[in-house]
Design a protein around this motif. Sequence first.
Motif, mmCIF file in Angstrom:
data_model
loop_
_atom_site.group_PDB
_atom_site.id
_atom_site.type_symbol
_atom_site.label_atom_id
_atom_site.label_comp_id
_atom_site.label_asym_id
_atom_site.label_seq_id
_atom_site.Cartn_x
_atom_site.Cartn_y
_atom_site.Cartn_z
ATOM 1 N N VAL A 1 0.861 -1.191 0.000
ATOM 2 C CA VAL A 1 0.000 0.000 0.000
ATOM 3 C C VAL A 1 0.893 1.234 0.000
ATOM 4 O O VAL A 1 2.005 1.202 0.524
ATOM 5 N N ARG A 2 0.388 2.324 -0.569
ATOM 6 C CA ARG A 2 1.206 3.544 -0.663
ATOM 7 C C ARG A 2 1.378 4.225 0.686
ATOM 8 O O ARG A 2 2.354 4.921 0.919
ATOM 9 N N SER A 3 0.395 4.032 1.579
ATOM 10 C CA SER A 3 0.525 4.577 2.930
ATOM 11 C C SER A 3 -0.325 3.740 3.884
ATOM 12 O O SER A 3 -1.302 3.114 3.477
ATOM 13 N N LEU A 4 0.089 3.762 5.147
ATOM 14 C CA LEU A 4 -0.634 3.020 6.177
ATOM 15 C C LEU A 4 -0.558 3.806 7.479
ATOM 16 O O LEU A 4 0.518 4.225 7.896
ATOM 17 N N THR A 5 -1.711 3.998 8.093
ATOM 18 C CA THR A 5 -1.764 4.654 9.400
ATOM 19 C C THR A 5 -2.134 3.618 10.447
ATOM 20 O O THR A 5 -3.147 2.928 10.320
ATOM 21 N N HIS A 6 -1.298 3.503 11.472
ATOM 22 C CA HIS A 6 -1.540 2.604 12.606
ATOM 23 C C HIS A 6 -2.191 3.423 13.714
ATOM 24 O O HIS A 6 -1.712 4.508 14.036
ATOM 25 N N TYR A 7 -3.262 2.900 14.299
ATOM 26 C CA TYR A 7 -3.938 3.589 15.401
ATOM 27 C C TYR A 7 -3.763 2.788 16.682
ATOM 28 O O TYR A 7 -4.193 1.633 16.754
ATOM 29 N N GLY A 8 -3.152 3.399 17.686
ATOM 30 C CA GLY A 8 -2.937 2.745 18.971
ATOM 31 C C GLY A 8 -3.582 3.524 20.103
ATOM 32 O O GLY A 8 -3.012 4.493 20.596
ATOM 33 N N GLU A 9 -4.779 3.131 20.468
ATOM 34 C CA GLU A 9 -5.489 3.754 21.580
ATOM 35 C C GLU A 9 -5.124 3.047 22.880
ATOM 36 O O GLU A 9 -4.638 1.905 22.853
ATOM 37 N N PRO A 10 -5.372 3.671 24.032
ATOM 38 C CA PRO A 10 -5.159 2.958 25.293
ATOM 39 C C PRO A 10 -5.940 1.645 25.298
ATOM 40 O O PRO A 10 -7.138 1.625 25.035
ATOM 41 N N TYR A 11 -5.237 0.545 25.556
ATOM 42 C CA TYR A 11 -5.839 -0.783 25.465
ATOM 43 C C TYR A 11 -6.897 -1.041 26.531
ATOM 44 O O TYR A 11 -7.717 -1.927 26.367
#
Length: 197
Positions: free
Chosen positions: A28-38
């Motif tokens: 993929v040309r770009s990827l955003t990872h989202y890490g919220e408080p678990y």
Amino acid sequence: MNRETDRELKAYCLAFDDECGPPPVADVRSLTHYGEPYDGNTRFFRSTLFVAAVRASYGESCLLHGVDWMAPKGGITEEQMLKYMGANINLSPIKAKKLLEDDEVGFAYVSQREARPSLYSLNKIREHIKKRPPLATTEKVQQYVKASGKEAIVAGFYHEGYDESLLMLMKRRGVHSGLVVKGEERGPLNDYKIAIR
């Protein structure tokens, strides 16, 4: 409890990475990872799931990660919301990679239970100590799938003083940009910092 040092945080990330080896790479040309408080939220609406889904519908690949339930807060998590909506919450990183590459989807959720079972097994210890462990910072910057193109990480936090640590971990991860968002436990988001490498 003393706040963990940058060196300790780096060591936790290395331990995560060494457990399973290199993650799959999505074309993929770009990827955003989202890490919220678990450990979720108990006092206000969490919009990250919906933001990521909308971005994916516009061709911006998005990967969320988390757990079903986590102490000490034991709040509502993205996994609980996805399960309630009937989504598959048991994706391996390989299956998530395929969804990210699919032009009709571009969105995936990976549970820590599937990606790092040994880490997930520590949930009972976290419930027992009833305190925020150092893992709570490092798990937010996980990259269960990487991208062939640019990568960004968005991480949320509640407790003061974790912005610089999260930005340091993002930079160490080699992402092109990072965003940390401080939320209040009793209200909407109130502060943010951006780091671009």
